[in-house]
Design a protein around this motif. Structure first.
Motif, PDB file in Angstrom:
ATOM      1  N   VAL A  88       0.848  -1.195   0.000  1.00 39.63           N
ATOM      2  CA  VAL A  88       0.000   0.000   0.000  1.00 39.63           C
ATOM      3  C   VAL A  88       0.882   1.243   0.000  1.00 39.63           C
ATOM      4  O   VAL A  88       0.643   2.194  -0.750  1.00 39.63           O
ATOM      5  CB  VAL A  88      -0.969   0.000   1.203  1.00 39.63           C
ATOM      6  CG1 VAL A  88      -1.729   1.315   1.303  1.00 39.63           C
ATOM      7  CG2 VAL A  88      -1.939  -1.174   1.107  1.00 39.63           C
ATOM      8  N   PHE A  89       1.919   1.234   0.820  1.00 33.23           N
ATOM      9  CA  PHE A  89       2.864   2.355   0.831  1.00 33.23           C
ATOM     10  C   PHE A  89       3.524   2.499  -0.535  1.00 33.23           C
ATOM     11  O   PHE A  89       3.639   3.602  -1.075  1.00 33.23           O
ATOM     12  CB  PHE A  89       3.927   2.172   1.912  1.00 33.23           C
ATOM     13  CG  PHE A  89       5.067   3.142   1.758  1.00 33.23           C
ATOM     14  CD1 PHE A  89       4.918   4.458   2.150  1.00 33.23           C
ATOM     15  CD2 PHE A  89       6.263   2.737   1.193  1.00 33.23           C
ATOM     16  CE1 PHE A  89       5.954   5.368   1.982  1.00 33.23           C
ATOM     17  CE2 PHE A  89       7.300   3.629   1.020  1.00 33.23           C
ATOM     18  CZ  PHE A  89       7.149   4.957   1.419  1.00 33.23           C
ATOM     19  N   ALA A  90       3.980   1.398  -1.109  1.00 37.10           N
ATOM     20  CA  ALA A  90       4.644   1.432  -2.413  1.00 37.10           C
ATOM     21  C   ALA A  90       3.714   2.014  -3.472  1.00 37.10           C
ATOM     22  O   ALA A  90       4.140   2.818  -4.310  1.00 37.10           O
ATOM     23  CB  ALA A  90       5.110   0.028  -2.812  1.00 37.10           C
ATOM     24  N   GLU A  91       2.435   1.627  -3.427  1.00 37.20           N
ATOM     25  CA  GLU A  91       1.470   2.163  -4.393  1.00 37.20           C
ATOM     26  C   GLU A  91       1.283   3.663  -4.203  1.00 37.20           C
ATOM     27  O   GLU A  91       1.260   4.425  -5.167  1.00 37.20           O
ATOM     28  CB  GLU A  91       0.134   1.445  -4.269  1.00 37.20           C
ATOM     29  CG  GLU A  91      -0.901   1.956  -5.253  1.00 37.20           C
ATOM     30  CD  GLU A  91      -2.192   1.169  -5.255  1.00 37.20           C
ATOM     31  OE1 GLU A  91      -3.163   1.679  -5.855  1.00 37.20           O
ATOM     32  OE2 GLU A  91      -2.246   0.078  -4.681  1.00 37.20           O
ATOM     33  N   LYS A  92       1.165   4.104  -2.964  1.00 33.34           N
ATOM     34  CA  LYS A  92       1.009   5.540  -2.697  1.00 33.34           C
ATOM     35  C   LYS A  92       2.226   6.312  -3.208  1.00 33.34           C
ATOM     36  O   LYS A  92       2.088   7.386  -3.799  1.00 33.34           O
ATOM     37  CB  LYS A  92       0.832   5.792  -1.202  1.00 33.34           C
ATOM     38  CG  LYS A  92      -0.517   5.387  -0.669  1.00 33.34           C
ATOM     39  CD  LYS A  92      -0.579   5.634   0.825  1.00 33.34           C
ATOM     40  CE  LYS A  92      -1.875   5.125   1.424  1.00 33.34           C
ATOM     41  NZ  LYS A  92      -1.899   5.309   2.882  1.00 33.34           N
TER      42      LYS A  92
END
Length: 120
Positions: A88-92
């Protein structure tokens, strides 16, 4: 921001054990080096995306490519999971970068139309 990090043990209270201070300093120095590498890698990435933006503008292609963006987000989420990083962090993070790239591409396309009179 400079290439020179702040003192890695700055802000530690008095009385912190020397071994703890040394380990914390070492870890923070590693983090500082990684941060510098990330900045330089992002700079290289944006140099490449600027070239993509110019190519798109020359051939009147749209600044955004939603299919590619979706594929890149999927790919980065998979890489993140494999690296034990929160997907999720990587996507953000990638979504933020993509938005900035699209903004650059739109500016490049606008410059191509107006003859370079718009500021990027």
């Amino acid at each position: 921001m400079t290439d020179h990090p702040t003192t890695p043990d700055a802000g530690l209270p008095e009385g912190v054990d020397d071994a703890v201070r040394a380990e914390l300093t070492s870890l923070r120095e590693s983090i500082d080096n990684i941060d510098a590498a990330v900045v330089h890698m992002l700079a290289e990435r944006f140099k490449a995306t600027q070239r993509v933006g110019r190519l798109k503008a020359e051939h009147k292609l749209p600044p955004a490519d939603p299919a590619r963006e979706r594929a890149q987000i999927k790919r980065l989420r998979e890489l993140a999971a494999g690296a034990h990083l929160d997907p999720v962090f990587a996507e953000k993070f990638l979504t933020f970068i993509i938005a900035e790239v699209i903004r650059h591409h739109e500016a490049i396309a606008s410059d191509a139309v107006t003859g370079g009179n718009d500021a990027v």
